[in-house]
Design a protein around this motif. Structure first.
Motif, PDB file in Angstrom:
ATOM      1  N   ASN A   1       0.746  -1.372   0.014  1.00  0.00           N
ATOM      2  CA  ASN A   1       0.155  -0.084   0.005  1.00  0.00           C
ATOM      3  C   ASN A   1       0.748   1.177   0.001  1.00  0.00           C
ATOM      4  OD1 ASN A   1      -2.407  -1.413  -0.200  1.00  0.00           O
ATOM      5  ND2 ASN A   1      -2.699  -1.578   2.245  1.00  0.00           N
ATOM      6  N   GLU A   2       1.906   1.228   0.650  1.00  0.00           N
ATOM      7  CA  GLU A   2       3.016   2.192   0.649  1.00  0.00           C
ATOM      8  C   GLU A   2       3.467   2.529  -0.472  1.00  0.00           C
ATOM      9  OE1 GLU A   2       7.139   3.277   2.719  1.00  0.00           O
ATOM     10  OE2 GLU A   2       5.716   2.335   4.079  1.00  0.00           O
ATOM     11  N   GLU A   3       3.948   1.676  -1.169  1.00  0.00           N
ATOM     12  CA  GLU A   3       4.474   1.688  -2.519  1.00  0.00           C
ATOM     13  C   GLU A   3       3.430   2.258  -3.559  1.00  0.00           C
ATOM     14  OE1 GLU A   3       8.138  -1.789  -2.485  1.00  0.00           O
ATOM     15  OE2 GLU A   3       5.843  -2.286  -3.112  1.00  0.00           O
ATOM     16  N   ILE A   4       2.284   1.936  -3.425  1.00  0.00           N
ATOM     17  CA  ILE A   4       0.970   2.080  -4.432  1.00  0.00           C
ATOM     18  C   ILE A   4       0.554   3.685  -4.242  1.00  0.00           C
ATOM     19  CG2 ILE A   4      -1.684   2.108  -4.950  1.00  0.00           C
ATOM     20  CD1 ILE A   4      -0.812  -1.086  -4.253  1.00  0.00           C
ATOM     21  N   GLY A   5       0.548   3.897  -2.906  1.00  0.00           N
ATOM     22  CA  GLY A   5       0.508   5.557  -2.584  1.00  0.00           C
ATOM     23  C   GLY A   5       1.635   6.252  -3.161  1.00  0.00           C
ATOM     24  N   LYS A   6       2.917   6.087  -2.867  1.00  0.00           N
ATOM     25  CA  LYS A   6       4.016   6.911  -3.289  1.00  0.00           C
ATOM     26  C   LYS A   6       3.992   7.090  -4.984  1.00  0.00           C
ATOM     27  CE  LYS A   6       9.126   6.708  -3.124  1.00  0.00           C
ATOM     28  NZ  LYS A   6      10.139   5.773  -2.712  1.00  0.00           N
ATOM     29  N   GLU A   7       3.557   5.869  -5.718  1.00  0.00           N
ATOM     30  CA  GLU A   7       3.479   5.935  -7.270  1.00  0.00           C
ATOM     31  C   GLU A   7       2.310   6.882  -7.597  1.00  0.00           C
ATOM     32  OE1 GLU A   7       5.600   4.736  -9.437  1.00  0.00           O
ATOM     33  OE2 GLU A   7       6.711   4.768  -7.768  1.00  0.00           O
ATOM     34  N   VAL A   8       1.219   6.788  -6.732  1.00  0.00           N
ATOM     35  CA  VAL A   8       0.026   7.353  -6.995  1.00  0.00           C
ATOM     36  C   VAL A   8       0.488   8.821  -6.959  1.00  0.00           C
ATOM     37  CG1 VAL A   8      -2.450   8.092  -6.587  1.00  0.00           C
ATOM     38  CG2 VAL A   8      -1.809   5.519  -6.744  1.00  0.00           C
ATOM     39  N   ARG A   9       0.939   9.191  -5.696  1.00  0.00           N
ATOM     40  CA  ARG A   9       1.425  10.803  -5.793  1.00  0.00           C
ATOM     41  C   ARG A   9       2.276  11.335  -6.869  1.00  0.00           C
ATOM     42  NH1 ARG A   9       1.158   8.815  -0.774  1.00  0.00           N
ATOM     43  NH2 ARG A   9       3.477   8.410  -0.314  1.00  0.00           N
ATOM     44  N   LYS A  10       3.117  10.386  -7.071  1.00  0.00           N
ATOM     45  CA  LYS A  10       3.931  10.775  -8.597  1.00  0.00           C
ATOM     46  C   LYS A  10       3.209  11.213  -9.879  1.00  0.00           C
ATOM     47  CE  LYS A  10       8.221   8.577  -7.254  1.00  0.00           C
ATOM     48  NZ  LYS A  10       9.060   7.401  -7.363  1.00  0.00           N
ATOM     49  N   ILE A  11       2.409  10.320  -9.930  1.00  0.00           N
ATOM     50  CA  ILE A  11       1.301  10.355 -11.149  1.00  0.00           C
ATOM     51  C   ILE A  11       0.607  11.566 -10.875  1.00  0.00           C
ATOM     52  CG2 ILE A  11      -0.645   9.240 -12.245  1.00  0.00           C
ATOM     53  CD1 ILE A  11       0.537   6.652 -11.700  1.00  0.00           C
ATOM     54  N   VAL A  12       0.085  11.768  -9.841  1.00  0.00           N
ATOM     55  CA  VAL A  12      -0.858  13.060  -9.471  1.00  0.00           C
ATOM     56  C   VAL A  12      -0.149  14.344  -9.813  1.00  0.00           C
ATOM     57  CG1 VAL A  12      -2.150  14.349  -8.017  1.00  0.00           C
ATOM     58  CG2 VAL A  12      -2.714  11.884  -8.141  1.00  0.00           C
ATOM     59  N   THR A  13       1.450  14.328  -9.274  1.00  0.00           N
ATOM     60  CA  THR A  13       2.128  15.536  -9.299  1.00  0.00           C
ATOM     61  C   THR A  13       2.568  15.748 -10.665  1.00  0.00           C
ATOM     62  OG1 THR A  13       3.036  14.926  -7.140  1.00  0.00           O
ATOM     63  CG2 THR A  13       4.474  16.524  -8.735  1.00  0.00           C
ATOM     64  N   ARG A  14       2.905  14.674 -11.566  1.00  0.00           N
ATOM     65  CA  ARG A  14       3.289  14.682 -12.637  1.00  0.00           C
ATOM     66  C   ARG A  14       2.119  15.337 -13.714  1.00  0.00           C
ATOM     67  NH1 ARG A  14       5.333   9.386 -14.210  1.00  0.00           N
ATOM     68  NH2 ARG A  14       3.414   8.937 -15.287  1.00  0.00           N
ATOM     69  N   LYS A  15       0.881  14.908 -13.643  1.00  0.00           N
ATOM     70  CA  LYS A  15      -0.334  15.219 -14.171  1.00  0.00           C
ATOM     71  C   LYS A  15      -0.411  16.903 -13.755  1.00  0.00           C
ATOM     72  CE  LYS A  15      -4.407  14.913 -16.109  1.00  0.00           C
ATOM     73  NZ  LYS A  15      -4.548  14.606 -17.565  1.00  0.00           N
TER      74      LYS A  15
END
Length: 71
Positions: free
Chosen positions: A53-67
């Protein structure tokens, strides 16, 4: 970062393609930040790579920031 998870799990793009039923070109484009994954695509990859869950959250934050940065 998804590429790093895949490599750490010792899974090739071809194997990930088989597991997720996603096209290898799609996996390549996501790993190289050429495409942002749809939520269901990201979910398939996350499950296949057994991401925490931690890794998923980290990746989602990166995707949102990139967007946000691309707007």
């Amino acid at each position: 970062m998804l590429k790093e998870y895949r490599i750490r799990k010792k899974i090739s793009q071809e194997k990930l393609e088989d597991i997720t039923n996603l096209d290898r070109k799609t996996i390549f484009r996501i790993e190289n930040n050429l495409n942002m994954p749809l939520i269901d695509t990201f979910g398939k990859i996350a499950v296949a790579l057994e991401m925490t869950n931690e890794e998923i959250g980290k990746e989602v934050r990166k995707i949102v920031t990139r967007k946000k940065d691309s707007n």
